[in-house]
Design an enzyme around this catalytic site. Structure first.
Site, PDB file in Angstrom:
ATOM      1  N   GLU A   1      33.608   3.072 -53.394  1.00 33.05           N
ATOM      2  CA  GLU A   1      34.084   2.745 -54.739  1.00 33.05           C
ATOM      3  C   GLU A   1      35.325   3.562 -55.102  1.00 33.05           C
ATOM      4  O   GLU A   1      36.200   3.791 -54.256  1.00 33.05           O
ATOM      5  CB  GLU A   1      32.943   2.920 -55.750  1.00 33.05           C
ATOM      6  CG  GLU A   1      31.725   2.048 -55.414  1.00 33.05           C
ATOM      7  CD  GLU A   1      30.732   1.954 -56.536  1.00 33.05           C
ATOM      8  OE1 GLU A   1      29.520   2.085 -56.281  1.00 33.05           O
ATOM      9  OE2 GLU A   1      31.144   1.731 -57.680  1.00 33.05           O
TER      10      GLU A   1
ATOM     11  N   ASP B   1      26.313  -4.648 -63.275  1.00 31.49           N
ATOM     12  CA  ASP B   1      26.462  -3.569 -62.320  1.00 31.49           C
ATOM     13  C   ASP B   1      25.962  -2.280 -62.979  1.00 31.49           C
ATOM     14  O   ASP B   1      25.596  -2.255 -64.144  1.00 31.49           O
ATOM     15  CB  ASP B   1      27.937  -3.470 -61.869  1.00 31.49           C
ATOM     16  CG  ASP B   1      28.074  -2.809 -60.516  1.00 31.49           C
ATOM     17  OD1 ASP B   1      29.052  -3.102 -59.802  1.00 31.49           O
ATOM     18  OD2 ASP B   1      27.177  -2.011 -60.147  1.00 31.49           O
TER      19      ASP B   1
HETATM   20  C1  GLC Z   1      27.553   0.176 -57.694  1.00 35.17           C
HETATM   21  C2  GLC Z   1      28.341  -0.983 -57.123  1.00 35.17           C
HETATM   22  C3  GLC Z   1      27.516  -2.197 -56.795  1.00 35.17           C
HETATM   23  C4  GLC Z   1      26.125  -1.790 -56.350  1.00 35.17           C
HETATM   24  C5  GLC Z   1      25.443  -1.109 -57.526  1.00 35.17           C
HETATM   25  C6  GLC Z   1      24.036  -0.616 -57.168  1.00 35.17           C
HETATM   26  O1  GLC Z   1      28.228   0.723 -58.798  1.00 35.17           O
HETATM   27  O2  GLC Z   1      29.458  -1.419 -57.901  1.00 35.17           O
HETATM   28  O3  GLC Z   1      28.209  -2.933 -55.779  1.00 35.17           O
HETATM   29  O4  GLC Z   1      25.391  -2.929 -55.959  1.00 35.17           O
HETATM   30  O5  GLC Z   1      26.193  -0.007 -58.038  1.00 35.17           O
HETATM   31  O6  GLC Z   1      24.112   0.399 -56.213  1.00 35.17           O
END
Ligand code: GLC
Length: 667
Positions: free
Chosen positions: A514, A318
């Site tokens: 988030e 991530d």
């Molecule tokens: C974020 C999320 C993830 C996402 C990634 C790219 O932190 O946790 O779900 O796909 O970054 O945007």
């Protein structure tokens, strides 16, 4: 003995010796539906081996690196052999929020040509990844579907499949071939800011959606209308203590297997080619085994995901997730690569990541065999996806602005997602000619009704004008009721309720994503504590002799007894997306004759601290149970509800739930 070592040994034992398996929970081996035959696999593997054998170390590490489009030029892709680019929420070609499909395709082609202009023996095309988690949600003009919490309430996996397929076409219209979705978290504490990204608290309901959604996105990896899917976030993202984003999931192996991994059984079975590692940590408190950050856990990413479950795609980290592993940095983490991260999402510091990782291989910190395995997985997925065969603009959907939309499908999804919780007001649907007063901050706000991950990461900094081809809920009511039948007042301060037949109050949460959406440790689910304006507007219209229909636009179940007491009808609308007309379809007679069919995919709290309230739990006592939902014609008999709540907040989670046996409930 270090607990992590004991874990690996236990799992290694279970893998190597059947007798051990009795001691360790049995992770099921998953067979993907992606076409498998010996001859095909042999030829594919031979091609992968030949490509990887011809790569230098710099080319291999470049292939394992994903950079954000704001920090990488096409020529960087060429020079550093980058395997992937991504755009985060709120990042667009040339930083143009209103970029057209053709603009996206043009940039995708530039990255593609750069990747095919390297000095590699066999050029490997770059792949672009994007979060299209409720439609092509970052792109101007795209249809945004209800977030997953609403889709779960629809109890319609076929709908999820159709949305996946429509999303794939939209994503290909912009030249992109990889979606970071679906999120298949099983959310157990609704204070988490990503609750709305989850289909349900019920692992089996999540599993019933995960496979079809992946199949909708990926099809059989054939033709032009599919994209690579990402099952995310592995593993245990929805189980953290008090719903803390990126927190610690205290769970036994059995709970991980039976709750948090259920979606992966069907997602990987449907052939998901990528998995995104999860930010959370895992601590099996009962067994005394602390796996630590998943991004650094070989037991999770390799022993369980790749060896036991048999996943042969690739694992992407991530966003700077490797930097959260203790002792690591955003651009340096041998432990994460050794744990099983195959591609590192290093949005900005990708250049130093490449240099550091090359050095870690040369020093022996990372075995070359691990690098070759990671690169082989990436190349294999790109070959399966046909990315070597043509450039983005050669895809049949490329540049198709119309492919960004499927408003009828989204409107159907909205209708199916709505849950009628209280029905003691006027007979629904409201008959033609009814004089309607609409109030509340979420009646005319496309931002509120689309939520997070909408044009921008947080779903904020948008105006209604940023959503082309969209209808607010108010617009839907006006269209269904007819001219002159609807008056809107944000707070009812300037209207006399007695001049109308019915009030529709549309209230709820403002957008978040988030951790920004975490209610927080000891926080309560009481909505009016965070949004007092919603209670105020209901107090302004209730008790004046006219029925009140309340529509709650929110990303999770909430403690709203005070709002329920002031409402004759109460609808949980979740985060419906761009198609506000779907709400009017069920409230007004002009709405094509549809009725309420939605059923709660999350239990609804009876008190302010029932944040970790899940069907199957001991002592389960919700206000509205998982699966509850009235039909249009079913009346409810809801007495006045208590509105008390603990001003000091909620106590720590009940840690005894960590080891209670899992009782699975059918969807
Ligand atoms: C974020 C999320 C993830 C996402 C990634 C790219 O932190 O946790 O779900 O796909 O970054 O945007």
């Amino acid at each position: 003995m270090k607990t992590t070592l004991r874990t690996s040994l236990a799992l290694a034992c279970a893998i190597a010796f059947p007798a051990c398996a009795a001691a360790a929970p049995a992770w099921p081996a998953i067979r993907s539906t992606i076409p498998h035959d010996a001859a095909h696999d042999a030829a594919l593997d031979a091609r992968v081996r030949a490509i990887v054998a011809g790569m230098t170390l710099a080319q291999k590490i470049g292939q394992m690196t994903q950079a954000e489009i704001k920090s990488v030029t096409p020529d960087d892709v060429r020079k550093y052999y980058l395997g992937s680019v991504l755009n985060g929420g709120g990042s667009w070609p040339n930083n143009n929020k209103r970029a057209s499909a053709a603009d996206w395709v043009a940039l995708a082609d530039q990255y593609y040509h750069a990747s095919m202009a390297t000095d590699m023996t066999v050029k490997v095309p770059v792949v672009w990844g994007i979060d299209a988690i409720h439609g092509h949600s970052n792109v101007y003009g795209a249809t945004l579907y209800p977030h997953n919490i609403g889709l779960g309430a629809a109890r319609d996996p076929q709908l999820a499949h159709a949305i996946g397929a429509a999303t794939a076409r939209a994503v290909r219209a912009t030249g992109i071939a990889w979606v970071f979705g679906p999120t298949i978290a099983v959310v157990r504490d609704d204070r988490w800011g990503r609750t709305y990204e989850s289909f349900s608290e019920n692992p089996l309901l999540v599993a019933s959606y995960a496979g079809p959604y992946v199949a909708g996105l990926q099809g059989k990896l054939a033709g032009d209308g599919f994209v690579l899917a990402t099952a995310k976030h592995f593993m245990g993202d929805g189980g953290t203590d008090q719903g803390r984003d990126r927190g610690v999931t205290k769970a036994s192996q059995a709970q991980m297997m039976q709750i948090h991994a259920q979606g992966y059984y069907t997602a990987l079975g449907a052939g998901a080619q990528t998995v995104m590692a999860s930010f959370n940590s895992w601590n099996d408190v009962g067994a005394g085994v602390d796996y630590g950050k998943v991004h650094g856990s070989r037991a999770v990413l390799t022993d369980i995901l790749k060896t036991r479950l048999g996943f042969d795609g690739f694992v992407v980290s991530d966003w700077n997730g490797i930097g959260e592993v203790p002792g690591c940095k955003d651009d340096s983490c041998a432990q994460a690569i050794n744990a099983g991260i195959d591609m590192a999402m290093v949005p900005e510091q990708w250049k130093s990541f490449i240099a550091n990782t090359i050095a870690q291989v040369e020093s022996g910190d990372i075995p070359m065999a691990r690098i070759d395995d990671a690169v082989s997985r990436i190349v294999r997925v790109k070959l399966r996806a046909g990315l070597f065969d043509k450039r983005p603009s050669q895809n049949a959907w490329a540049g198709r602005q119309d492919a960004l939309e499927d408003r009828a499908l989204a409107r159907r999804a909205v209708r199916e997602s709505l849950v009628l919780l209280k029905n003691q007001g006027p007979t629904l649907p409201l008959k033609a000619g009814t004089r309607i007063l609409v109030v509340g901050k979420s009646a005319a706000s496309l931002s509120n009704q689309t939520g997070g991950w909408s044009l921008t990461w947080q779903g904020t900094e948008n105006t209604n004008a940023d959503f082309a081809h969209a209808d607010t809920i108010l617009a839907g009511i006006e269209q269904a009721a007819g001219a002159g039948k609807v008056t809107y007042s944000l707070d009812a301060a300037d209207v006399d309720v007695r001049n109308y037949d019915v009030v529709i109050a549309i209230v709820g949460e403002r957008p978040y994503a988030e951790g920004e959406g975490d209610i927080g440790l000891m926080g309560t689910l009481r909505h009016s504590s965070r949004y007092p304006e919603d209670l105020a507007v209901l107090q302004a219209v209730a008790g004046r002799g006219k029925p009140v229909i309340t529509v709650l636009v929110a990303g999770r179940p909430l403690y709203v007894n005070d709002l329920l007491n002031l409402s004759d009808v109460f609808v949980a609308a979740w985060l419906p997306g761009t198609e506000g007309r779907g709400v009017a379809d069920l409230l007004l007679a002009g709405g094509q004759g549809h009725g309420f069919t939605g059923k709660l995919s999350f239990s609804w709290p009876a008190s302010a601290c029932q944040a970790s309230l899940n069907v199957g739990d001991a002592g389960y006592a919700p206000l509205f149970a998982y699966g509850y939902g009235l039909s249009t014609s079913t009346r409810s008999k809801l007495a006045q509800l208590t509105t008390s709540f603990p001003a000091a907040g909620c106590g720590a989670s009940n840690s005894s739930s960590i080891n209670h046996p899992v009782s699975l409930v059918q969807p």
